[in-house]
Write a protein that holds these residues in place. Structure first.
Motif, PDB file in Angstrom:
ATOM      1  N   ARG A  72     -15.020 -73.991  47.963  1.00 20.89           N
ATOM      2  CA  ARG A  72     -15.253 -72.683  47.886  1.00 20.89           C
ATOM      3  C   ARG A  72     -16.456 -72.688  49.378  1.00 20.89           C
ATOM      4  O   ARG A  72     -17.237 -74.020  49.447  1.00 20.89           O
ATOM      5  CB  ARG A  72     -16.592 -72.614  46.822  1.00 20.89           C
ATOM      6  CG  ARG A  72     -16.146 -72.349  45.661  1.00 20.89           C
ATOM      7  CD  ARG A  72     -14.845 -70.628  45.334  1.00 20.89           C
ATOM      8  NE  ARG A  72     -14.316 -70.450  44.297  1.00 20.89           N
ATOM      9  CZ  ARG A  72     -13.472 -69.879  44.317  1.00 20.89           C
ATOM     10  NH1 ARG A  72     -12.867 -69.433  45.282  1.00 20.89           N
ATOM     11  NH2 ARG A  72     -12.327 -69.110  43.037  1.00 20.89           N
ATOM     12  N   HIS A  79     -22.366 -70.886  43.163  1.00 25.81           N
ATOM     13  CA  HIS A  79     -20.956 -71.767  43.103  1.00 25.81           C
ATOM     14  C   HIS A  79     -21.216 -71.840  44.441  1.00 25.81           C
ATOM     15  O   HIS A  79     -19.773 -72.650  45.488  1.00 25.81           O
ATOM     16  CB  HIS A  79     -20.215 -71.642  42.212  1.00 25.81           C
ATOM     17  CG  HIS A  79     -20.839 -71.008  40.941  1.00 25.81           C
ATOM     18  ND1 HIS A  79     -20.851 -71.904  40.240  1.00 25.81           N
ATOM     19  CD2 HIS A  79     -20.276 -69.765  40.109  1.00 25.81           C
ATOM     20  CE1 HIS A  79     -21.014 -71.510  38.652  1.00 25.81           C
ATOM     21  NE2 HIS A  79     -20.515 -70.252  38.644  1.00 25.81           N
ATOM     22  N   SER A  80     -22.110 -72.135  45.490  1.00 28.07           N
ATOM     23  CA  SER A  80     -21.283 -71.845  46.328  1.00 28.07           C
ATOM     24  C   SER A  80     -21.218 -73.834  47.263  1.00 28.07           C
ATOM     25  O   SER A  80     -22.033 -73.983  46.747  1.00 28.07           O
ATOM     26  CB  SER A  80     -23.032 -71.917  47.317  1.00 28.07           C
ATOM     27  OG  SER A  80     -23.091 -72.086  48.535  1.00 28.07           O
ATOM     28  N   GLU A 108      -6.264 -66.476  47.047  1.00 29.94           N
ATOM     29  CA  GLU A 108      -6.933 -67.542  47.475  1.00 29.94           C
ATOM     30  C   GLU A 108      -5.710 -68.346  48.358  1.00 29.94           C
ATOM     31  O   GLU A 108      -6.113 -69.717  49.050  1.00 29.94           O
ATOM     32  CB  GLU A 108      -7.837 -68.049  46.713  1.00 29.94           C
ATOM     33  CG  GLU A 108      -8.477 -67.323  45.490  1.00 29.94           C
ATOM     34  CD  GLU A 108      -9.302 -68.203  44.833  1.00 29.94           C
ATOM     35  OE1 GLU A 108     -10.989 -67.398  44.502  1.00 29.94           O
ATOM     36  OE2 GLU A 108      -9.373 -68.582  44.124  1.00 29.94           O
ATOM     37  N   GLU A 153     -12.566 -66.950  50.695  1.00 32.23           N
ATOM     38  CA  GLU A 153     -12.836 -67.648  49.275  1.00 32.23           C
ATOM     39  C   GLU A 153     -12.637 -68.394  49.673  1.00 32.23           C
ATOM     40  O   GLU A 153     -12.517 -69.744  49.129  1.00 32.23           O
ATOM     41  CB  GLU A 153     -11.616 -66.408  49.192  1.00 32.23           C
ATOM     42  CG  GLU A 153     -12.025 -65.243  48.763  1.00 32.23           C
ATOM     43  CD  GLU A 153     -11.665 -64.882  47.828  1.00 32.23           C
ATOM     44  OE1 GLU A 153     -11.050 -64.866  46.434  1.00 32.23           O
ATOM     45  OE2 GLU A 153     -10.644 -63.557  47.620  1.00 32.23           O
ATOM     46  N   VAL A 154     -11.231 -69.289  50.868  1.00 33.14           N
ATOM     47  CA  VAL A 154     -11.430 -71.012  50.523  1.00 33.14           C
ATOM     48  C   VAL A 154     -11.893 -71.815  51.857  1.00 33.14           C
ATOM     49  O   VAL A 154     -11.380 -71.532  52.615  1.00 33.14           O
ATOM     50  CB  VAL A 154     -10.281 -71.281  49.782  1.00 33.14           C
ATOM     51  CG1 VAL A 154      -9.880 -72.581  49.900  1.00 33.14           C
ATOM     52  CG2 VAL A 154      -9.649 -70.241  49.173  1.00 33.14           C
TER      53      VAL A 154
END
Length: 218
Positions: A72, A79-80, A108, A153-154
């Motif tokens: 991430r 959840h960074s 994703e 997002e990825v």
């Protein structure tokens, strides 16, 4: 050890294993951050939580059975920068959580929903810090995927060999400082020199138990 030479046999054994009652807490708790894990198994909180799904996406390449993990990006959230399975929250357009997992995997990492054979699911898992209840879905690919990452997002893709999940040398523990400032003992998988912990590790521990059971029946 499982490799692609017995891919068809493995697929059938996996499908059969996933038809059984999910292993649940007894398999997940082994990789849960300590000391207090009671919130993660609070059924009432899980019912009220936001619903989401992730995908354990299996394929065979170069004699190995593999699955992707995503890194991430850094952002202002709990959840960074963490390593996760492809997935995300349920949207109104989704017919069910399995479709959520398929859609999010496509968005994703670029794998078409029509390429994935869904063969079952693992136990749901509640994540208190973000108030998400996660359904892990197991999917199979007949060909090596061409991953296309959604950059927002990825940040990066990590490819894991399923045999690492039952390699005792890859199960480690370290102390981490949570977002709340609390120091916690955290068990994790060392996958490609990355720390895979938290909900992702708990989900993978249940999957590892299934893989171990399949191996033990050979």
């Amino acid at each position: 050890m499982i490799d692609s030479s017995n891919w068809q046999t493995f697929k059938e054994a996996l499908k059969l294993a996933l038809q059984a009652e999910p292993l649940g807490m007894q398999a997940q708790v082994g990789m849960a951050p300590l000391p207090d894990v009671s919130q993660r198994f609070d059924k009432e909180s899980a019912k009220k939580a936001r619903q989401s799904a992730v995908m354990v996406l299996l394929y065979h390449e170069e004699g190995r059975i593999k699955f992707p993990l995503i890194v991430r990006p850094q952002y202002p959230g709990v959840h960074s920068g963490q390593i996760a399975l492809p997935g995300g929250k349920f949207e109104e357009e989704d017919q069910n959580l399995i479709q959520t997992a398929l859609r999010e995997t496509h968005e994703e990492v670029g794998v078409s929903m029509h390429q994935v054979e869904v063969v079952g699911q693992l136990s749901e898992l509640y994540v208190p810090p973000s108030n998400f209840n996660i359904l892990p879905v197991i999917g199979l690919l007949s060909e090596v995927p061409q991953f296309i990452l959604e950059e927002k997002e990825v940040e990066e893709l990590v490819i894991a060999d399923i045999n690492v999940l039952n390699d005792k040398t890859k199960r480690k523990q370290k102390q981490m400082t949570f977002y709340s400032g609390i120091n916690v003992d955290v068990p994790y998988f060392d996958i490609e020199d990355r720390v895979v912990w938290g909900a992702t590790a708990m989900i993978l521990n249940e999957f590892a138990t299934i893989i171990h059971n399949i191996n033990s029946k050979k």
